[in-house]
Every structure is written in C-alpha cells, then in structure tokens.
Design an enzyme around this catalytic site. Sequence first.
Site, PDB file in Angstrom:
ATOM      1  N   ASP A  27       6.523   3.461  -8.096  1.00  0.00           N
ATOM      2  CA  ASP A  27       6.708   4.019  -5.913  1.00  0.00           C
ATOM      3  C   ASP A  27       6.633   2.624  -5.134  1.00  0.00           C
ATOM      4  OD1 ASP A  27       6.150   5.681  -3.595  1.00  0.00           O
ATOM      5  OD2 ASP A  27       4.680   6.310  -4.253  1.00  0.00           O
ATOM      6  N   ASP A  53      10.143  11.936   1.271  1.00  0.00           N
ATOM      7  CA  ASP A  53       9.052  12.616   0.732  1.00  0.00           C
ATOM      8  C   ASP A  53       8.918  14.103   1.273  1.00  0.00           C
ATOM      9  OD1 ASP A  53       7.632  10.731  -0.766  1.00  0.00           O
ATOM     10  OD2 ASP A  53       6.593  10.170   1.281  1.00  0.00           O
TER      11      ASP A  53
END
Length: 742
Positions: free
Chosen positions: A480, A550
């Site tokens: 990430d 997301d």
Amino acid sequence: MLVNINEDNHQFHLTNGKISYIFHVLKNGHLGHLYYGKALVHRDDFSHFQCYDNPTPSSCHLYEEDPAFSLETIRQEYPVYGRTDFREPAISLRYLDGSHISDFHYKTYRILKGKPKLEGLPTTYVEHDEEATTLQIILEDPTRQVMLTLNYTIFKELPVITRSSQLTNMSDTAVYIERMMAASLDFASSEFDMVHLAGAWSRERHVKERRLEAGIQSISSIRGASSHQHNPFLALRRPMTTEHHGEVYGFNFIYSSNFLAQVEVDHYETARVMVGIHPFRFEWKLGENESFQSPEVVMVYAEHGLNAMSQHFHDFYRNHLIRGVWKKKDRPILINNWEATYFDFNEQKLVSIAKEASQLGVELFVLDDGWFGKRNDDRTSLGDWWENKEKLPNGLGYVADEIRKQGLAFGLWFEPEMISPKSELFEEHPDWAISTPKRASSLGRNQRVLDFSREEIVSYIYEKMAELINRTKLSYIKWDMNRYMTEVYSTALAADQQGEFFHRYILGVYQLYERLTEAFPHVLFESCAGGGGRFDPGMFYYAPQAWASDNTDAVERLKIQYGTSLVYPLYSMGSHVSAVPNHQTLRTTSLETRANVAYFGTFGYELNPLDLTAEEKDIIKQQVELYKEYRSLIRDGDFYRLLSPFEKNETAWIVVSKDKREALVGWYKVLATPNPNKQANLLLKGLNAEAEYTINGNDASHFGDELMYQGVALPIEFNGVNKEKAERGGDFQSYVFHLRQR
Ligand code: DGJ
C-alpha cells in the site's frame, strides 16, 4: 523485416503489416516525422509526406537561402526549443554557462533483435528475440558533446511501438537535464478527441473526453505517484471514432511517479503529443560519461475503435509486461480482513474468519493494516515491521500457520514507503523521513514518507520484509502507499541535485520491488495506493494485480472497472465483494449484483463471513465456484465493452475466449425504470457468427449471429403488473451468464 531503411535518403519505416511508423533525417540533421497509422506498403521514398511551407512574416528559418525550412512548421520526432520551433520541446538541457540551446544531429542507427532492458526501470519485454525489433537512432550535439539515443521497438504480432530516450554526456563538464520526454509525436492535424482517465480517491479512472482545441491540453501528476487524479494514459480518437469503429491512437507511460502527457495544438492546427517525466521540479545533473534513461511509452494504434485499442493494450500487457510465475497462473480468490475488522482484531478473530472463509471455498487470507508495532489506529507504527504482540501474542508465524491449517494461503499488508512520527523507526531515524530544511512537515493520514532515494533506507526495508516473508511463509503481499509527497527534499542529495528527488525515489521503489520479486518469485504482489492511486503499467511489471479502488460499491465499480478496462486487462484489477450498506457510499445492493461486478477482475471478499446468514453463505459458495470455473477465461479472454455506465443507466460487457468457444457476459441496470421496453435485447460481440451457443447450459441453442445482431433477451423485468412473471426488478439489477459452443 520489421524495420525498413532507405539508406540513400535516411528514411526509417517500422512496419509489421498492421501499422507503419515512418520518419527521416531532415536537412539540418534533426529527425522529421512522416507518418504513423495503418500499415503502408514500403517504398523508396516517403519524403513527399513532409511539407515545407512558404515562410510567413512571423516565422523564423534556419538557413538564409531556404526560408521555407522552419522547424515551426515541420513535423518532428524529438524537437528542441530555440531553433525556430516555438512549440514545447521534447528535451531541454541547461549547460554550465547558462545557455539552453541544443542541436542534435543524426549520426547513425543500430538495429537490435528483440528489445533491450532499461536498467532499473519497468519495461515491456520479449521472451524470444523474434517477437520484436528495436531501432536505435543515435544523434549527437557536437558542440556540447552530448549524445541522444532514441529507442523504437516494434512488436511483430501487435500494432504496438514502444519508445524511450537516453542522453549521454561525453563532455568533461556537467549538463543539467531540465526536461526529457520519453517520446514526442507530431500529428499533421488536430482533428481528434482526447480520451483520458481522471478521478479522485474512491472514484478513480472515469472516462473523460474532449475535443482538441488550440493551446496545450494536458494530464499530469506532481504528487510523487501516478495518482488517483490522472492515469498516465491518453488516446486521440478521430471525431467519428466509437467503441467499435474508427481510428484511435493510445499512449500509456510505464511509470509510477510524476508524469506529463500533453497535446499541443498550434496555430496551424497540428497536434504535438508528448509523454514523459513531468518537467516541473525535475532537473537531473549529468556528469561526465553518465547517461540518463527515460522510462518508456507504449503507443497503440487501433483501426477499429476504442475497444480494439483496449484489446491490444490487454494482449500486450499480458504478454510483454506482466512477468513471473503469476503471468499465466490462476489468481487466488482472497478474503481481506480490512472492512471486516479494520484495526480491531486478534488471533482468534482472524482464525475464525479464515475458517469460515475456507468453508466458502476462498483460497487466500490477507491480513491487512494493523498487525505491526503498536498499530491500533492510523496514527502510529508505520516502519515498525514486527508483529503487534498485544493483538498477536504468539507471533505472526503462528497466525499464518493457523490460517494455513484452515486450508488457506497467507498474505500480508505492508506500507513499505511510509513512516509514522509515532514509531520506533522514527525515534531511531527521524532523518529518514522526507523533509525540507527550515520547514514544518505536513502529514497525510498522520504519516510521513521515507526517503526512498536513499539506498540504505530501501535496504533496511528489504531486510525487514524479507525476514517476515521467510518466517511467515507469505504467499501474497499487498503493498500500500497512502499519501502523496510534500516538502520534498533529500538530505542525501547536493543542492543542485534536488530536482532528481522524485525520480530517484521511484527508482528506489522499483529497486525494492525488483529485489523482492527476484528473491521470492512465488509471492503474488498486489499494489495499492489508497485504492487506485498508483494503478499504472510501471507497477504491473512487478505486481501483476492492483487494488483498483477503495470503493467496493457495485454501482461505483461499474464506472471504475469500465474506465480501467480502457487500458488494463481484467486480471490486473483487484475487485472484491464487500458488506452492505457499502462503507464508501452507504448504498445497499444485492450480494448477487456485488459479485456480478466483481467477477470481472481478480475476485475476492472484503467482509466478515461470520456476519453472513446461512443463505448468504450458500450464495457465496456458488459465486466462488463460478469464479473458479471461469477465471482463466476472464484472465485470457478478449474483453468487449457493450454498454457504457458513462452514457446509460445500463452497463454491459463480455469476455470471449480466444477460440470463441465460450464467453461470460455481465449486464447491469442501475435504476429501475417503470413499464420498460421488453423488446430491447442485449447485443453481444466477439462471437463466432456461425457457431451454436448454449446459455448457462440450457438446452436451447443460439447461433453467434443471432446473439450479436438480434441479441439476447434479458430476464423479464417487473413492469408494474407482471408480478408473477417478473424475474427482475428494483434498483441495481444485474445478470451474468455464460455461453458455450455446442
Ligand atoms: C488503503 C487501502 O486501499 C485499503 O484497502 C486498506 O489496505 C487501507 N489502506 C489500510 O490502511
């Protein structure tokens, strides 16, 4: 032969029978552009493709005796500024005396079989030399002793050319590169629409289009990552071009940091396209005998619309960008605990999620953020890459083993490039975080960015990750990157090299990826940057899949995945089913519709299976089975977009196997409409017109021509009165079905 050369008049013609790309050496030694598009028959002379216009009072010319020779009007390959061309240049150098004029003269060329690697950079590749030919054009500025090499690779089977540039300083003084594009291309006309992908966190890569207008139109990032806001892709389509008809030129930059992709429409309405590292705050000091290599741009030409362009990109990336054992392997169906637990978990909770997921047929468990240091929220511990003993008292190895005992592989989340001000790493090495002298440092998600331009920092992180991969026998890593860069400066760089920071940073990221993928080839990497903030082909060279967004809301995902498919293959897109109401939009859609959207990517779940009812578990078991059955089709097939969520209330797509023997179709209707049309069928594409297909294994068969031109009848929709008959109704409808040739 993929490269034809007319030696007498210095003309170069790259062609593979699908496309032609032609340029020549101009009278001043620079390169002139002649043609790019559908393949042309080779001939001895193409020089009439270049037009030398009469000078206007406002133009300047290089030769007193030849006022028609003005670079202002000549189409070029790699233009410079300050020698009669007033458009933006591909390259700009600053010499120690403060001057900026460059003059590169053609010197020679080289032809290489296959395609050389670009050291330290992600690049497309060939497995066998016959798959491509590379033409290198070498130019020199004799006054300044700098050499410019332009690389062109043409691929045998696809309408694809890649380009990059390299500069070498052969003088004994430093030269500063202020701007160096990967490629520049002058189109004779600006009669195009520009298509690109723009968005924001949780609504990435929406399709945008605009007619080219006078002046510069650009997309870019100066955030230190390719960004949620603009993808490093643009296409120019003819005004009449649609999804399935007409010419389009696509450009995609294989790079994950600051980029610029622009089209300059000049006063003659020509269009200059260039793609490269963003020149803003970029400056590279090139010492004696040093070289600088630009990243690579992929250029795709399609004769039959945007969809054909996408298919060429997909084929190209599946065969020439994505590498390693995961290139052809089935991607595991995963369950990720992020939305199930956020930071609130312990050993027992994780193992019970895994146990339940395993009964549903899921194959991989991914432990997301919160397993390390003292991380109980997003304010601490990035950089402390050892287990959080409070949550995991028996260690990560134990948890991994327990999860494996449930029959699932084990994967882990990292955010390797970041550091929390509240962390042991920061206490020990406060200088490892990027900061500018005498300036306060801004935070993003309470965190700072490690200076990955420094080798010792990259090595430290490598050691930490390698130890964990070995100890916990990781099968998968989610990498990430949750914030952009501010107050950019490196204490390790001299004052006149600060402009190198962004590029050196991303080279550090690439180096870490390279070391890890080389040492642990079996580990599947999924890249992520707060969702899809670094969804670019640079990443796909190392991490064959990326978390697309997301936002897992099925309706929003239609747009995100549709837009992403313009360039990137389905199996590069992480797409999961999550709980409802959706955590990003608070929208409630059915479990069926959520999966029907998520199938068209690398499938997984982002929910707590312990919260599911028995009925939902049964549905999920069937979904998992369905994906397992069709995942190789989704991975390898040809993707056709049928209906666009940007234009309609309905979206549809189909993925057809290369041999056309089977296909999977997804159809979606966002809002219910009263008393709807019952006759309008869904028209399919890509099938064998003469073959007979069955739908979902039913007895009735349909010829491919019927399915494509008469279309498929969708399940009967509720129309206000047909309660007994209706098979669908309400908002957020969807229907996925499979076709198989008899
Ligand atoms: C952002 C990612 O996109 C999410 O999936 C999740 O991993 C969080 N970061 C964790 O902090």
